[in-house]
Each structure stands twice: as structure tokens, then as C-alpha cells.
Design a protein around this motif. Structure first.
Motif, PDB file in Angstrom:
ATOM      1  N   GLU A   1      38.224  26.442  69.786  1.00 52.79           N
ATOM      2  CA  GLU A   1      39.001  26.591  68.320  1.00 52.79           C
ATOM      3  C   GLU A   1      39.417  28.831  68.287  1.00 52.79           C
ATOM      4  O   GLU A   1      40.771  28.867  68.461  1.00 52.79           O
ATOM      5  CB  GLU A   1      38.604  26.443  66.413  1.00 52.79           C
ATOM      6  CG  GLU A   1      38.705  24.841  67.330  1.00 52.79           C
ATOM      7  CD  GLU A   1      38.090  25.453  65.060  1.00 52.79           C
ATOM      8  OE1 GLU A   1      37.961  26.111  64.364  1.00 52.79           O
ATOM      9  OE2 GLU A   1      37.755  23.679  64.387  1.00 52.79           O
ATOM     10  N   SER A   2      38.413  29.097  68.783  1.00 57.26           N
ATOM     11  CA  SER A   2      38.578  30.141  69.605  1.00 57.26           C
ATOM     12  C   SER A   2      38.733  31.355  70.539  1.00 57.26           C
ATOM     13  O   SER A   2      36.753  31.067  70.860  1.00 57.26           O
ATOM     14  CB  SER A   2      37.618  31.239  67.842  1.00 57.26           C
ATOM     15  OG  SER A   2      37.978  32.282  68.435  1.00 57.26           O
ATOM     16  N   ARG A   3      38.995  31.000  71.418  1.00 58.69           N
ATOM     17  CA  ARG A   3      38.748  30.745  73.142  1.00 58.69           C
ATOM     18  C   ARG A   3      37.925  32.405  72.845  1.00 58.69           C
ATOM     19  O   ARG A   3      37.029  32.855  73.777  1.00 58.69           O
ATOM     20  CB  ARG A   3      39.503  30.914  73.347  1.00 58.69           C
ATOM     21  CG  ARG A   3      39.917  28.979  74.365  1.00 58.69           C
ATOM     22  CD  ARG A   3      40.831  28.748  75.018  1.00 58.69           C
ATOM     23  NE  ARG A   3      41.842  29.275  73.905  1.00 58.69           N
ATOM     24  CZ  ARG A   3      43.574  28.324  74.288  1.00 58.69           C
ATOM     25  NH1 ARG A   3      43.889  28.447  75.457  1.00 58.69           N
ATOM     26  NH2 ARG A   3      44.435  28.325  73.587  1.00 58.69           N
ATOM     27  N   TYR A   4      38.909  33.347  71.961  1.00 57.19           N
ATOM     28  CA  TYR A   4      38.196  34.723  73.060  1.00 57.19           C
ATOM     29  C   TYR A   4      36.493  35.134  72.102  1.00 57.19           C
ATOM     30  O   TYR A   4      36.428  35.613  73.185  1.00 57.19           O
ATOM     31  CB  TYR A   4      39.637  35.419  71.644  1.00 57.19           C
ATOM     32  CG  TYR A   4      38.957  37.280  71.929  1.00 57.19           C
ATOM     33  CD1 TYR A   4      38.755  37.607  73.170  1.00 57.19           C
ATOM     34  CD2 TYR A   4      38.211  37.947  71.419  1.00 57.19           C
ATOM     35  CE1 TYR A   4      38.791  39.146  73.532  1.00 57.19           C
ATOM     36  CE2 TYR A   4      38.213  39.573  71.506  1.00 57.19           C
ATOM     37  CZ  TYR A   4      38.197  39.858  73.016  1.00 57.19           C
ATOM     38  OH  TYR A   4      37.750  40.944  72.737  1.00 57.19           O
ATOM     39  N   ILE A   5      36.590  34.428  70.778  1.00 57.75           N
ATOM     40  CA  ILE A   5      35.159  34.581  71.024  1.00 57.75           C
ATOM     41  C   ILE A   5      33.939  33.740  71.519  1.00 57.75           C
ATOM     42  O   ILE A   5      33.060  34.496  71.965  1.00 57.75           O
ATOM     43  CB  ILE A   5      34.495  33.661  69.335  1.00 57.75           C
ATOM     44  CG1 ILE A   5      35.348  34.927  68.347  1.00 57.75           C
ATOM     45  CG2 ILE A   5      32.893  34.191  69.045  1.00 57.75           C
ATOM     46  CD1 ILE A   5      35.252  33.882  67.135  1.00 57.75           C
ATOM     47  N   VAL A   6      34.088  32.919  72.250  1.00 57.27           N
ATOM     48  CA  VAL A   6      33.610  32.000  72.997  1.00 57.27           C
ATOM     49  C   VAL A   6      33.148  32.764  74.684  1.00 57.27           C
ATOM     50  O   VAL A   6      32.503  33.127  75.015  1.00 57.27           O
ATOM     51  CB  VAL A   6      33.990  30.502  73.448  1.00 57.27           C
ATOM     52  CG1 VAL A   6      33.338  29.714  74.716  1.00 57.27           C
ATOM     53  CG2 VAL A   6      34.714  29.929  72.431  1.00 57.27           C
ATOM     54  N   LEU A   7      34.992  32.918  74.962  1.00 54.12           N
ATOM     55  CA  LEU A   7      34.670  34.327  75.977  1.00 54.12           C
ATOM     56  C   LEU A   7      33.381  35.260  75.752  1.00 54.12           C
ATOM     57  O   LEU A   7      33.163  36.112  77.030  1.00 54.12           O
ATOM     58  CB  LEU A   7      35.931  35.161  76.225  1.00 54.12           C
ATOM     59  CG  LEU A   7      36.279  35.777  77.413  1.00 54.12           C
ATOM     60  CD1 LEU A   7      37.519  35.998  77.460  1.00 54.12           C
ATOM     61  CD2 LEU A   7      36.003  37.452  76.794  1.00 54.12           C
ATOM     62  N   GLN A   8      33.065  36.393  74.755  1.00 55.15           N
ATOM     63  CA  GLN A   8      32.895  37.379  74.265  1.00 55.15           C
ATOM     64  C   GLN A   8      31.125  37.214  74.771  1.00 55.15           C
ATOM     65  O   GLN A   8      30.210  37.560  74.917  1.00 55.15           O
ATOM     66  CB  GLN A   8      32.859  37.128  73.087  1.00 55.15           C
ATOM     67  CG  GLN A   8      34.545  38.514  72.637  1.00 55.15           C
ATOM     68  CD  GLN A   8      34.510  39.598  74.043  1.00 55.15           C
ATOM     69  OE1 GLN A   8      33.644  40.439  73.434  1.00 55.15           O
ATOM     70  NE2 GLN A   8      35.873  39.886  74.389  1.00 55.15           N
ATOM     71  N   TRP A   9      31.010  35.626  73.671  1.00 50.86           N
ATOM     72  CA  TRP A   9      29.312  34.894  73.893  1.00 50.86           C
ATOM     73  C   TRP A   9      28.855  34.627  75.439  1.00 50.86           C
ATOM     74  O   TRP A   9      27.566  35.322  75.948  1.00 50.86           O
ATOM     75  CB  TRP A   9      29.173  34.301  73.137  1.00 50.86           C
ATOM     76  CG  TRP A   9      29.139  34.555  71.643  1.00 50.86           C
ATOM     77  CD1 TRP A   9      29.869  34.936  70.501  1.00 50.86           C
ATOM     78  CD2 TRP A   9      27.132  35.252  71.850  1.00 50.86           C
ATOM     79  NE1 TRP A   9      29.432  35.640  69.372  1.00 50.86           N
ATOM     80  CE2 TRP A   9      29.070  35.819  69.667  1.00 50.86           C
ATOM     81  CE3 TRP A   9      26.666  35.610  71.423  1.00 50.86           C
ATOM     82  CZ2 TRP A   9      27.890  36.597  68.831  1.00 50.86           C
ATOM     83  CZ3 TRP A   9      25.928  36.291  70.343  1.00 50.86           C
ATOM     84  CH2 TRP A   9      26.106  36.836  69.372  1.00 50.86           C
ATOM     85  N   LEU A  10      29.840  34.084  76.057  1.00 54.81           N
ATOM     86  CA  LEU A  10      29.682  34.220  77.798  1.00 54.81           C
ATOM     87  C   LEU A  10      29.660  35.109  77.799  1.00 54.81           C
ATOM     88  O   LEU A  10      28.383  35.470  79.374  1.00 54.81           O
ATOM     89  CB  LEU A  10      30.869  33.114  78.268  1.00 54.81           C
ATOM     90  CG  LEU A  10      30.630  31.233  77.481  1.00 54.81           C
ATOM     91  CD1 LEU A  10      32.082  30.843  78.449  1.00 54.81           C
ATOM     92  CD2 LEU A  10      29.563  30.603  78.043  1.00 54.81           C
ATOM     93  N   ASP A  11      30.017  36.504  78.642  1.00 54.23           N
ATOM     94  CA  ASP A  11      30.363  37.322  78.455  1.00 54.23           C
ATOM     95  C   ASP A  11      28.872  38.548  78.646  1.00 54.23           C
ATOM     96  O   ASP A  11      28.941  38.586  79.461  1.00 54.23           O
ATOM     97  CB  ASP A  11      31.287  38.560  78.945  1.00 54.23           C
ATOM     98  CG  ASP A  11      31.297  40.141  78.741  1.00 54.23           C
ATOM     99  OD1 ASP A  11      32.275  39.457  80.150  1.00 54.23           O
ATOM    100  OD2 ASP A  11      30.962  41.041  78.684  1.00 54.23           O
ATOM    101  N   ALA A  12      28.364  37.695  77.079  1.00 49.72           N
ATOM    102  CA  ALA A  12      26.843  39.019  77.173  1.00 49.72           C
ATOM    103  C   ALA A  12      26.115  38.051  77.515  1.00 49.72           C
ATOM    104  O   ALA A  12      25.126  38.594  77.916  1.00 49.72           O
ATOM    105  CB  ALA A  12      27.003  38.279  75.301  1.00 49.72           C
ATOM    106  N   GLY A  13      25.996  36.776  77.921  1.00 49.84           N
ATOM    107  CA  GLY A  13      25.423  36.011  78.204  1.00 49.84           C
ATOM    108  C   GLY A  13      25.354  36.684  79.797  1.00 49.84           C
ATOM    109  O   GLY A  13      23.663  36.789  80.686  1.00 49.84           O
ATOM    110  N   ALA A  14      26.161  36.635  80.307  1.00 52.33           N
ATOM    111  CA  ALA A  14      26.683  36.055  81.812  1.00 52.33           C
ATOM    112  C   ALA A  14      26.376  38.685  82.793  1.00 52.33           C
ATOM    113  O   ALA A  14      25.624  39.107  83.069  1.00 52.33           O
ATOM    114  CB  ALA A  14      27.603  37.090  82.651  1.00 52.33           C
ATOM    115  N   VAL A  15      26.049  39.456  81.352  1.00 51.32           N
ATOM    116  CA  VAL A  15      25.983  40.821  81.017  1.00 51.32           C
ATOM    117  C   VAL A  15      24.094  40.791  81.356  1.00 51.32           C
ATOM    118  O   VAL A  15      23.721  41.785  81.946  1.00 51.32           O
ATOM    119  CB  VAL A  15      26.312  41.820  80.507  1.00 51.32           C
ATOM    120  CG1 VAL A  15      25.547  42.746  79.818  1.00 51.32           C
ATOM    121  CG2 VAL A  15      27.901  41.720  80.379  1.00 51.32           C
ATOM    122  N   ALA A  16      23.856  39.921  80.034  1.00 57.06           N
ATOM    123  CA  ALA A  16      22.217  40.088  80.211  1.00 57.06           C
ATOM    124  C   ALA A  16      21.323  39.452  81.594  1.00 57.06           C
ATOM    125  O   ALA A  16      21.010  40.230  82.318  1.00 57.06           O
ATOM    126  CB  ALA A  16      22.129  39.045  79.478  1.00 57.06           C
TER     127      ALA A  16
END
Length: 210
Positions: A84-99
């Protein structure tokens, strides 16, 4: 190289590749565009890190990284429309990758230079440059120009990992704690808008010709 850190690297590449493919979906690109964004985001930060460290670029000798990015792009290409909201999913996946990449980039910097300051920088570079390149090419506002914490999370995670390594803690514990610190800061930024104080311009002093 420790096996668990190799696993961290592959998972981080996969997560970043997914964010790149999601960015491609927001731009309604074709499959090649998905693959391009997935590879750029997945390996971009690590490639710059290896150039800075004068090391062989990691994916040249291990093409499996490109396979991971391509398969990830295919999965996102086939499933992105369910979100439904690809941008929100993108941001949370990005947070995991940053970690994950904050820890792995710091590890790689320590392995090559044995310098905590260099390792902190390579951790931050590995964790953030791929996402920044993704956002710039996709025409999105990149994390550097947004007010929320991004690079700071990577620096903090890398610094915690390095500090624990310096005091002699080995195995998975430093990586786990450093990664959790980076993710917690980035998650706080996404959920609560955490940010550092920003520069505020002040009026200049009046000109005195005397």
C-alpha cells in the motif's frame, strides 16, 4: 573474515537492493530499471568504501552479490504492487540496511587499516552512500537534506561496534549491539522525527568602514 559478518554483508546488500527496486517501482520503470536501481543501491556504498581503502572492489571477485541484487529486483518487480505504501516500506528496509552496513563497513575499515577513525568513516560510507545515490537518481529528497537522523545513526552504530572491539569483546556481540544502536536511532527518526539541532542563520554584523 568471520562467517557471520559475511552473512551481514549479503543481507545488507539484499535489503538495500530491495529499497532500490522499490524506488524503481515508484518511478514505474521497466525490469532493467529495477535491476539497475537494485544493483546501484545494493553495492554503491561498499564500492566507494573499497576504493577509499584501496581494496579490490568486493563484488568484482564475488559476482554472487550481483545475483542477489538481480533476484531481489525480480521479487520486488513481481510483488511491489501489493504494497500500500512503498515509500514507508522502503524507509524501514533502508533502516535495517543502514544498521547492518554500519557494522560491516566499520569491520572492513578495521580489518584493512586498524584505525578506529577510518573504520567509523567507512562504516558510515558503506551504510549511507548507496541510499543517497538511489534517492538522487530517483528524484527523491535524499536523507542528507531531510531533518531526520540518518548518517548520525550509521556513525553511532559503527562507533559502538568499534568501541566494543577495542575493549576486547569478540564474536557477534559488538556487531549485534552496534547494529541495534544504528537501527534504534534510525527507527526513532522515522517514527518520531528525531533530529539533531540544525544550523540557524543569524544576521550579520553591520558594516563599519572605520
Amino acid at each position: 573474515m568471520n562467517q557471520y559478518l559475511i552473512l551481514i554483508d549479503y543481507v545488507g546488500v539484499g535489503l538495500f537492493a530491495a529499497t532500490g527496486a522499490l524506488a524503481a517501482s515508484r518511478q514505474q520503470l521497466d525490469f532493467i530499471g529495477f535491476v539497475f536501481f537494485a544493483i546501484l543501491t545494493g553495492i554503491g556504498g561498499g564500492s566507494v568504501r573499497d576504493v577509499v581503502l584501496s581494496e579490490p572492489i568486493f563484488w568484482v571477485g564475488q559476482p554472487l552479490y550481483l545475483v542477489v541484487c538481480t533476484i531481489t529486483a525480480l521479487i520486488v518487480y513481481c510483488t511491489a504492487h501489493f504494497l500500500e505504501s512503498r515509500y514507508i516500506v522502503l524507509q524501514w528496509l533502508d533502516a535495517g540496511a543502514v544498521a547492518l552496513f554500519a557494522v560491516f563497513g566499520a569491520y572492513k575499515g578495521l580489518l584493512v587499516t586498524d584505525s578506529p577513525s577510518v573504520a567509523t568513516l567507512t562504516g558510515a560510507m558503506t551504510a549511507t552512500l548507496g541510499g543517497i545515490m538511489r534517492d538522487v537518481l530517483a528524484g527523491e529528497q535524499n536523507a542528507i537534506t531531510r531533518q531526520e537522523i540518518y548518517v548520525t545513526a550509521a556513525v553511532a552504530g559503527a562507533a559502538v561496534y568499534i568501541a566494543l572491539w577495542l575493549v576486547g569483546i569478540e564474536d557477534v556481540v559488538p556487531a549485534l549491539i552496534g547494529g541495534l544502536v544504528a537501527f534504534a536511532l534510525r527507527a526513532g527518526a522515522l517514527a518520531f522525527g528525531w533530529s539533531l539541532p540544525r544550523y540557524r542563520p543569524r544576521p550579520g554584523r553591520p558594516f563599519d568602514p572605520s
